[in-house]
Write a protein that holds these residues in place. Structure first.
Motif, mmCIF file in Angstrom:
data_model
loop_
_atom_site.group_PDB
_atom_site.id
_atom_site.type_symbol
_atom_site.label_atom_id
_atom_site.label_comp_id
_atom_site.label_asym_id
_atom_site.label_seq_id
_atom_site.Cartn_x
_atom_site.Cartn_y
_atom_site.Cartn_z
ATOM 1 N N TRP A 53 49.197 -25.038 10.080
ATOM 2 C CA TRP A 53 47.884 -25.483 10.537
ATOM 3 C C TRP A 53 47.646 -25.065 11.979
ATOM 4 N N GLY A 54 48.640 -25.244 12.842
ATOM 5 C CA GLY A 54 48.499 -24.849 14.242
ATOM 6 C C GLY A 54 48.293 -23.354 14.396
ATOM 7 N N TRP A 55 48.997 -22.571 13.602
ATOM 8 C CA TRP A 55 48.843 -21.115 13.648
ATOM 9 C C TRP A 55 47.431 -20.713 13.229
ATOM 10 N N MET A 56 46.927 -21.321 12.134
ATOM 11 C CA MET A 56 45.563 -21.017 11.680
ATOM 12 C C MET A 56 44.533 -21.453 12.720
ATOM 13 N N TRP A 57 44.731 -22.617 13.324
ATOM 14 C CA TRP A 57 43.814 -23.101 14.345
ATOM 15 C C TRP A 57 43.795 -22.131 15.531
ATOM 16 N N TRP A 58 44.953 -21.657 15.934
ATOM 17 C CA TRP A 58 45.040 -20.736 17.075
ATOM 18 C C TRP A 58 44.393 -19.390 16.748
ATOM 19 N N LYS A 59 44.604 -18.884 15.541
ATOM 20 C CA LYS A 59 44.058 -17.576 15.161
ATOM 21 C C LYS A 59 42.544 -17.609 14.968
ATOM 22 N N THR A 60 41.966 -18.762 14.671
ATOM 23 C CA THR A 60 40.523 -18.836 14.419
ATOM 24 C C THR A 60 39.746 -19.366 15.610
ATOM 25 N N ARG A 61 40.377 -19.510 16.769
ATOM 26 C CA ARG A 61 39.677 -20.082 17.923
ATOM 27 C C ARG A 61 38.518 -19.205 18.381
ATOM 28 N N ALA A 62 38.670 -17.879 18.349
ATOM 29 C CA ALA A 62 37.576 -16.990 18.760
ATOM 30 C C ALA A 62 36.400 -17.098 17.789
ATOM 31 N N LEU A 63 36.690 -17.188 16.512
ATOM 32 C CA LEU A 63 35.627 -17.320 15.513
ATOM 33 C C LEU A 63 34.875 -18.637 15.698
ATOM 34 N N ARG A 64 35.615 -19.715 15.939
ATOM 35 C CA ARG A 64 34.961 -21.007 16.154
ATOM 36 C C ARG A 64 34.090 -20.987 17.408
ATOM 37 N N GLN A 65 34.561 -20.343 18.467
ATOM 38 C CA GLN A 65 33.776 -20.240 19.702
ATOM 39 C C GLN A 65 32.501 -19.427 19.460
ATOM 40 N N GLN A 66 32.620 -18.344 18.713
ATOM 41 C CA GLN A 66 31.451 -17.518 18.402
ATOM 42 C C GLN A 66 30.437 -18.305 17.577
ATOM 43 N N MET A 67 30.894 -19.056 16.604
ATOM 44 C CA MET A 67 29.983 -19.865 15.792
ATOM 45 C C MET A 67 29.307 -20.939 16.638
ATOM 46 N N ARG A 68 30.050 -21.556 17.548
ATOM 47 C CA ARG A 68 29.489 -22.576 18.425
ATOM 48 C C ARG A 68 28.403 -21.981 19.323
ATOM 49 N N GLU A 69 28.648 -20.795 19.890
ATOM 50 C CA GLU A 69 27.663 -20.147 20.749
ATOM 51 C C GLU A 69 26.405 -19.768 19.978
ATOM 52 N N GLN A 70 26.576 -19.276 18.747
ATOM 53 C CA GLN A 70 25.404 -18.930 17.941
ATOM 54 C C GLN A 70 24.578 -20.170 17.624
ATOM 55 N N MET A 71 25.229 -21.278 17.316
ATOM 56 C CA MET A 71 24.500 -22.510 16.996
ATOM 57 C C MET A 71 23.756 -23.022 18.232
ATOM 58 N N GLU A 72 24.407 -22.967 19.395
ATOM 59 C CA GLU A 72 23.739 -23.405 20.621
ATOM 60 C C GLU A 72 22.547 -22.512 20.950
ATOM 61 N N ALA A 73 22.678 -21.205 20.722
ATOM 62 C CA ALA A 73 21.575 -20.289 20.983
ATOM 63 C C ALA A 73 20.408 -20.571 20.040
#
Length: 113
Positions: A53-73
């Motif tokens: 779970w920690g490995w998956m969370w670490w590997k998807t952090r950039a994707l989650r940040q990108q999704m968060r920025e798109q939603m805020e925009a």
């Protein structure tokens, strides 16, 4: 002699109190050992799952940040969260959902029973 081997049954001597006590203690020891090993196996499985779970969370952090920025925009642009599902009529949704019932004037009346 061949006949005696097939017809005679091996009979165990009756178990004494010490044999019964030893059997009970051996059973308890085996039960405790089994529980200890099962707890170790479960702990290893949980640790392995947390590592995955920690490995998956670490590997998807950039994707989650990108999704968060798109939603805020999209929210800043006034499109709201439901913009792709908009039918193009009326004002755009602000992203808030208020439960309710709408009756439009041009809707046909419900059929009578």
């Amino acid at each position: 002699m061949e006949r005696n081997r097939h017809t005679t049954h091996m009979r165990a001597a009756p178990a004494g109190p010490f044999a019964k006590l030893f059997a009970a203690l051996a059973g308890v020891v085996l039960l405790v050992l089994g529980l200890m090993f099962s707890v170790v196996i479960i702990a290893v499985a949980i640790a392995f799952g947390l590592i995955i779970w920690g490995w998956m969370w670490w590997k998807t952090r950039a994707l989650r940040q990108q999704m968060r920025e798109q939603m805020e925009a999209r929210m800043a642009a006034g499109e709201g969260a439901s913009a792709p599902y908009s039918d193009g009529e009326g004002p755009q949704s602000s992203g808030r959902v208020i439960e309710g019932e709408v009756i439009r004037a041009d809707d046909p009346p419900p059929p009578e029973r």
